[in-house]
Design a protein around this motif. Structure first.
Motif, PDB file in Angstrom:
ATOM      1  N   GLU A  48       6.228   3.676   9.046  1.00  0.00           N
ATOM      2  CA  GLU A  48       7.430   3.403   9.820  1.00  0.00           C
ATOM      3  C   GLU A  48       8.379   2.482   9.050  1.00  0.00           C
ATOM      4  OE1 GLU A  48       6.591   1.929  13.707  1.00  0.00           O
ATOM      5  OE2 GLU A  48       5.276   3.605  14.238  1.00  0.00           O
ATOM      6  N   ILE A  49       7.817   1.429   8.469  1.00  0.00           N
ATOM      7  CA  ILE A  49       8.644   0.479   7.716  1.00  0.00           C
ATOM      8  C   ILE A  49       9.251   1.152   6.499  1.00  0.00           C
ATOM      9  CG2 ILE A  49       8.599  -1.652   6.357  1.00  0.00           C
ATOM     10  CD1 ILE A  49       6.488  -2.724   8.269  1.00  0.00           C
ATOM     11  N   ALA A  50       8.448   1.945   5.788  1.00  0.00           N
ATOM     12  CA  ALA A  50       8.961   2.656   4.614  1.00  0.00           C
ATOM     13  C   ALA A  50      10.098   3.597   4.999  1.00  0.00           C
ATOM     14  CB  ALA A  50       7.828   3.420   3.936  1.00  0.00           C
ATOM     15  N   GLY A  51       9.934   4.285   6.146  1.00  0.00           N
ATOM     16  CA  GLY A  51      10.967   5.210   6.585  1.00  0.00           C
ATOM     17  C   GLY A  51      12.263   4.504   6.945  1.00  0.00           C
ATOM     18  N   LEU A  52      12.167   3.356   7.629  1.00  0.00           N
ATOM     19  CA  LEU A  52      13.354   2.631   8.064  1.00  0.00           C
ATOM     20  C   LEU A  52      14.064   1.924   6.911  1.00  0.00           C
ATOM     21  CD1 LEU A  52      11.932   1.115  11.372  1.00  0.00           C
ATOM     22  CD2 LEU A  52      13.791   2.791  11.198  1.00  0.00           C
ATOM     23  N   THR A  53      13.298   1.491   5.911  1.00  0.00           N
ATOM     24  CA  THR A  53      13.886   0.742   4.793  1.00  0.00           C
ATOM     25  C   THR A  53      14.250   1.611   3.603  1.00  0.00           C
ATOM     26  OG1 THR A  53      11.683   0.280   3.886  1.00  0.00           O
ATOM     27  CG2 THR A  53      12.613  -1.359   5.409  1.00  0.00           C
ATOM     28  N   GLY A  54      13.625   2.786   3.504  1.00  0.00           N
ATOM     29  CA  GLY A  54      13.812   3.610   2.322  1.00  0.00           C
ATOM     30  C   GLY A  54      12.959   3.168   1.146  1.00  0.00           C
ATOM     31  N   TYR A  55      12.001   2.257   1.397  1.00  0.00           N
ATOM     32  CA  TYR A  55      11.117   1.771   0.342  1.00  0.00           C
ATOM     33  C   TYR A  55      10.000   2.788   0.085  1.00  0.00           C
ATOM     34  CZ  TYR A  55      13.095  -2.980   0.686  1.00  0.00           C
ATOM     35  OH  TYR A  55      13.927  -4.071   0.670  1.00  0.00           O
ATOM     36  N   ALA A  56       9.451   2.750  -1.119  1.00  0.00           N
ATOM     37  CA  ALA A  56       8.308   3.593  -1.463  1.00  0.00           C
ATOM     38  C   ALA A  56       7.060   3.075  -0.757  1.00  0.00           C
ATOM     39  CB  ALA A  56       8.086   3.601  -2.963  1.00  0.00           C
ATOM     40  N   LEU A  57       6.162   3.976  -0.389  1.00  0.00           N
ATOM     41  CA  LEU A  57       4.906   3.600   0.273  1.00  0.00           C
ATOM     42  C   LEU A  57       3.766   3.754  -0.721  1.00  0.00           C
ATOM     43  CD1 LEU A  57       3.282   2.829   2.793  1.00  0.00           C
ATOM     44  CD2 LEU A  57       3.247   5.255   3.424  1.00  0.00           C
ATOM     45  N   VAL A  58       3.015   2.664  -0.948  1.00  0.00           N
ATOM     46  CA  VAL A  58       1.951   2.658  -1.956  1.00  0.00           C
ATOM     47  C   VAL A  58       0.680   2.065  -1.353  1.00  0.00           C
ATOM     48  CG1 VAL A  58       1.204   1.772  -4.206  1.00  0.00           C
ATOM     49  CG2 VAL A  58       3.595   2.435  -3.849  1.00  0.00           C
ATOM     50  N   PRO A  59      -0.449   2.803  -1.372  1.00  0.00           N
ATOM     51  CA  PRO A  59      -1.720   2.220  -0.926  1.00  0.00           C
ATOM     52  C   PRO A  59      -2.289   1.316  -2.012  1.00  0.00           C
ATOM     53  CG  PRO A  59      -2.074   4.463  -1.655  1.00  0.00           C
ATOM     54  CD  PRO A  59      -0.587   4.223  -1.752  1.00  0.00           C
ATOM     55  N   GLY A  60      -3.091   0.342  -1.626  1.00  0.00           N
ATOM     56  CA  GLY A  60      -3.684  -0.551  -2.618  1.00  0.00           C
ATOM     57  C   GLY A  60      -4.958  -1.183  -2.113  1.00  0.00           C
ATOM     58  N   THR A  61      -5.809  -1.589  -3.038  1.00  0.00           N
ATOM     59  CA  THR A  61      -7.054  -2.274  -2.709  1.00  0.00           C
ATOM     60  C   THR A  61      -7.097  -3.578  -3.485  1.00  0.00           C
ATOM     61  OG1 THR A  61      -8.197  -0.165  -2.404  1.00  0.00           O
ATOM     62  CG2 THR A  61      -9.568  -2.138  -2.697  1.00  0.00           C
ATOM     63  N   SER A  62      -7.292  -4.691  -2.784  1.00  0.00           N
ATOM     64  CA  SER A  62      -7.320  -5.988  -3.448  1.00  0.00           C
ATOM     65  C   SER A  62      -8.654  -6.205  -4.131  1.00  0.00           C
ATOM     66  CB  SER A  62      -7.073  -7.111  -2.432  1.00  0.00           C
ATOM     67  OG  SER A  62      -8.119  -7.166  -1.492  1.00  0.00           O
ATOM     68  N   ILE A  63      -8.611  -6.977  -5.207  1.00  0.00           N
ATOM     69  CA  ILE A  63      -9.827  -7.330  -5.943  1.00  0.00           C
ATOM     70  C   ILE A  63     -10.540  -8.442  -5.193  1.00  0.00           C
ATOM     71  CG2 ILE A  63     -10.712  -8.265  -8.114  1.00  0.00           C
ATOM     72  CD1 ILE A  63      -8.250  -7.059  -9.480  1.00  0.00           C
ATOM     73  N   GLY A  64     -11.831  -8.372  -5.108  1.00  0.00           N
ATOM     74  CA  GLY A  64     -12.608  -9.380  -4.400  1.00  0.00           C
ATOM     75  C   GLY A  64     -12.551 -10.739  -5.067  1.00  0.00           C
TER      76      GLY A  64
END
Length: 342
Positions: free
Chosen positions: A118-134
């Motif tokens: 939703e945020i990506a759609g409203l802002t026009g920003y790219a959507l990127v999944p990520g996993t943080s390092i422990g």
């Protein structure tokens, strides 16, 4: 959208990102984390609530739809910051991170993907999944995203200059040691250790300037009251400048610059004690009535502690206190900033 935005850092206000995102996302609440972020937020006049906690603490206490808003000094450092915050939240709590520097919405650790979309759609920003390092091994801290040549902080104190993109510190053996990527500042490390060995896992660490925008002038506040003492810990200023404070005694070059910058907008004058080892972490600015003195011989630490003990800091007139303090220091300091005339 029934959203709570947690905003970090001053640049996201100074660049206009927060105002734009409020207009696009219509959050029900905007919470501000960070000292200079609070200053920029107050200057912006936007309807926000300021906190004294770091972003991970604020986010961990919230439920429902939340996101972190940040503008890193570079897209890489912005991504690293989001990853760090996501890692601090622990298992079971993902993070939707809006990174303005790269116009990206990161969905860390399987966060609310519907919200991120939703945020990506409203802002026009790219959507990127990520996993943080422990978490890394105890007693060792990496400060990533550094630019060689910039100041490195631990708990608000500059401990050296970055020589690589990643600074590695060790807290083993009862001291803080630079493992790699840092040209240490011995006096800074001494200041850091003055209150005991910090927990590097939990410490506030960063590199670079604390704000790039110049300070704004506010209206002068009360001329009588008590004086707050900030000794090499400018990040604690907001905890000290409550009601009844007519001025601040700031000890240390960078602390004086930070206090002057923040207090400029608040209209609170500063009496700064410096010795010429500034790391230029923020553009200084001082409210009317401010004075900065440079120690002729010795260190600002010693003279600052002396003033905190020997000078009356209880309810008094700021102008009289400044004049009496300058008379008591005759021959020991030289005035380098003088705003007594406004």
């Amino acid at each position: 959208m029934n959203l709570v935005m947690v905003v970090h850092g001053p640049e996201v206000f100074d660049a206009g990102d927060v105002e734009r995102l409020i207009g696009l996302l219509s959050p029900q609440q905007v919470l501000v984390a960070g000292v200079m972020a609070r200053t920029a937020a107050e200057e912006s006049g936007l309807p926000v609530t300021c906190t004294d906690e770091r972003p991970s603490v604020v986010l961990a206490a919230l439920s429902g739809r939340t996101c972190l808003v940040n503008r890193g000094k570079t897209p890489e450092s912005g991504q690293i910051f989001g990853e760090l915050v996501a890692g601090r939240l622990g298992d079971g709590q993902g993070l939707v991170h809006v990174e303005a520097s790269s116009r990206t919405v990161y969905c860390w650790n399987h966060a609310d993907s519907v919200l991120a979309e939703e945020i990506a759609g409203l802002t026009g920003y790219a959507l990127v999944p990520g996993t943080s390092i422990g978490a890394r091994r105890n007693g060792v801290r990496e400060i990533r995203g550094c630019l060689p040549g910039e100041a490195v902080f631990v708990n608000g104190i500059v401990i050296g200059t970055a020589t690589e993109e990643t600074v590695v510190l060790s807290g083993e053996g009862g001291t803080v040691r630079a493992v790699s990527g840092l040209e240490p500042k011995p006096h800074g490390l001494e200041k850091l250790l003055r209150e005991g060995l910090p927990d590097l896992d939990a410490a506030w660490c960063k590199s670079g300037t604390v704000r790039t925008a110049p300070p704004r002038q506010g209206e002068r506040t009360t001329r009588a009251g008590r004086i707050a003492v900030i000794d090499h810990c400018g990040h604690t200023l907001y905890q000290e400048i409550g009601e009844g404070v007519c001025g601040v005694l700031a000890v240390g070059d960078d602390t004086t610059a930070v206090c002057g910058h923040i207090c400029s907008h608040a209209g609170i004058p500063v009496f700064g004690v410096v010795d010429g080892d500034a790391d230029c972490i923020v553009e200084p600015g001082f409210a009317p009535g401010s004075v900065v003195v440079e120690v002729v011989r010795g260190r600002d630490d010693d003279l600052g502690r002396e003033l905190a003990v020997t000078r009356d800091l209880n309810p008094l007139c700021w102008e009289e206190w400044v004049e009496e303090t300058l008379r008591s220091l005759a021959g020991r300091v030289r005035v380098v900033v003088d705003r007594r005339g406004g």
